[in-house]
Design a protein around this motif. Structure first.
Motif, PDB file in Angstrom:
ATOM      1  N   ALA A  59      38.448  13.832  20.770  1.00  0.00           N
ATOM      2  CA  ALA A  59      38.435  14.536  22.057  1.00  0.00           C
ATOM      3  C   ALA A  59      37.092  15.201  22.344  1.00  0.00           C
ATOM      4  O   ALA A  59      36.713  15.373  23.504  1.00  0.00           O
ATOM      5  N   SER A  60      36.381  15.570  21.317  1.00  0.00           N
ATOM      6  CA  SER A  60      35.104  16.271  21.509  1.00  0.00           C
ATOM      7  C   SER A  60      33.913  15.320  21.599  1.00  0.00           C
ATOM      8  O   SER A  60      32.785  15.754  21.859  1.00  0.00           O
ATOM      9  N   LYS A  61      34.134  14.041  21.399  1.00  0.00           N
ATOM     10  CA  LYS A  61      33.042  13.068  21.425  1.00  0.00           C
ATOM     11  C   LYS A  61      32.618  12.779  22.868  1.00  0.00           C
ATOM     12  O   LYS A  61      33.446  12.715  23.773  1.00  0.00           O
ATOM     13  N   LYS A  62      31.319  12.581  23.074  1.00  0.00           N
ATOM     14  CA  LYS A  62      30.811  12.272  24.403  1.00  0.00           C
ATOM     15  C   LYS A  62      30.600  10.789  24.624  1.00  0.00           C
ATOM     16  O   LYS A  62      30.486  10.330  25.763  1.00  0.00           O
ATOM     17  N   VAL A  71      34.971   5.722  26.215  1.00  0.00           N
ATOM     18  CA  VAL A  71      34.624   4.515  25.464  1.00  0.00           C
ATOM     19  C   VAL A  71      33.389   3.872  26.083  1.00  0.00           C
ATOM     20  O   VAL A  71      33.240   3.803  27.296  1.00  0.00           O
ATOM     21  N   ALA A  72      32.500   3.394  25.222  1.00  0.00           N
ATOM     22  CA  ALA A  72      31.322   2.662  25.670  1.00  0.00           C
ATOM     23  C   ALA A  72      31.317   1.277  24.998  1.00  0.00           C
ATOM     24  O   ALA A  72      31.356   1.207  23.768  1.00  0.00           O
ATOM     25  N   PRO A 109      33.558   1.319  20.086  1.00  0.00           N
ATOM     26  CA  PRO A 109      34.811   0.750  19.586  1.00  0.00           C
ATOM     27  C   PRO A 109      35.029   0.887  18.085  1.00  0.00           C
ATOM     28  O   PRO A 109      36.162   1.057  17.632  1.00  0.00           O
ATOM     29  N   GLU A 110      33.944   0.855  17.298  1.00  0.00           N
ATOM     30  CA  GLU A 110      34.124   0.940  15.845  1.00  0.00           C
ATOM     31  C   GLU A 110      34.725   2.277  15.405  1.00  0.00           C
ATOM     32  O   GLU A 110      35.323   2.382  14.331  1.00  0.00           O
ATOM     33  N   LEU A 111      34.587   3.311  16.221  1.00  0.00           N
ATOM     34  CA  LEU A 111      35.198   4.607  15.892  1.00  0.00           C
ATOM     35  C   LEU A 111      36.712   4.604  16.098  1.00  0.00           C
ATOM     36  O   LEU A 111      37.399   5.555  15.725  1.00  0.00           O
TER      37      LEU A 111
END
Length: 294
Positions: free
Chosen positions: A176-179, A259-260, A183-185
């Motif tokens: 939730a805190s990621k900007k 997601v990128a 996909p690998e995450l």
């Protein structure tokens, strides 16, 4: 009236079952059987082979079915033309919608349509894309609005609108805190999915497969509301339409995982059975739908 008897004959033929036809027509099964016997006496030919599980047309029945469909379509056209003399749209409208559309988009359109055409009786069936398509093939619905891919055989398919799909998680989820989440995450995480036959399930599986993701485990719910509540409770992550989670995103109960690259949009479709005649009510509602997307 011969038109009503032909309507019974056509319904039995399409349902392939006397009891299902009786239920749809609000008649008793003996009443349906009487209509068919009267037709056979009228034409002096056996029209149907009957068995407890299946109804099959004879050669004579097949001829009558094709002509009966034409007669019923002409009768409906005449009714519409007469109604237009009084500038009224009446009749009934049976709509099928997949969950996202039926619960979050369609109610507003229906409310506006009801104000404009108060004499039209409307009923809505909310189910997944596959179930709506099957109901259209059985001629128990006038039209469907769905979010999943539809096999085009026998179906008239019209694009309706685009839908933004997003990856969501609870506010407490580690992502939730990621900007920027690649996909690998998303490897070896727990997913919350819709049931097979759902357009949302199909979209989610395509994303998971294309990204080469392995799931730690998955939970399956047969409604988007169930998926949303499960994600909010911290059960896992999910892909849903932005329409569904708009309020929860605004309140902070759920968060969008960025997601990128960004998830692609999907299409909503208006689908109809090519062999199902359209009433004035259906045509006017189609116009309303297509205007509502702008």
């Amino acid at each position: 009236m011969i038109v009503e008897t032909l309507r019974v004959f056509v319904t039995v033929t399409e349902q392939r079952n006397f009891s299902r036809a009786a239920e749809l027509l609000n008649l008793s099964q003996p009443g349906v059987s009487l209509h068919i016997r009267n037709l056979e006496n009228e034409y002096g030919a056996k029209l149907m082979h009957r068995s407890p599980k299946l109804v099959k047309l004879t050669e004579a029945g097949d001829i009558l079915y094709k002509r009966a469909k034409q007669i019923l379509a002409l009768e409906e056209e005449a009714k519409q033309e007469i109604q237009l003399l009084n500038e009224k749209v009446t009749g009934s409208l049976q709509i099928g919608a997949s969950f996202t559309i039926g619960e979050y988009i369609l109610p507003r359109v229906l409310a506006e349509f009801a104000v404009q055409f108060p004499e039209v009786e409307m009923s809505v069936t909310i189910a997944n894309t596959e179930e709506i398509t099957q109901a259209l093939r059985a001629n128990t619905l006038d039209l469907g609005i769905v979010e999943g891919n539809v096999v085009s055989s026998g179906m008239l398919i019209t694009p309706y609108m685009k839908d933004e799909m997003i990856l969501i998680a609870s506010a407490e989820h580690p992502l939730a805190s990621k900007k920027n989440v690649k996909p690998e995450l998303l490897q070896d995480l727990t997913w919350v999915l819709r049931e097979n036959g759902s357009g949302t399930r199909s979209f989610s599986e395509q994303f998971i497969q294309a990204a080469g993701l392995a799931m730690k485990r998955s939970y399956v719910f047969n409604s988007s509301q169930g998926v949303k509540e499960a994600v909010s409770a911290g059960l896992g992550i999910a892909i849903l339409s932005r329409w569904i989670v708009k309020k929860e995103l605004e309140s902070g109960e759920l968060c969008q995982i960025p997601v990128a690259p960004k998830l692609v949009e999907r299409n909503f479709w208006i689908i109809r059975n090519h062999d199902h005649s359209s009433s004035m009510a259906v045509n006017m509602f189609l116009q309303k739908l297509l205007l509502s997307k702008s």
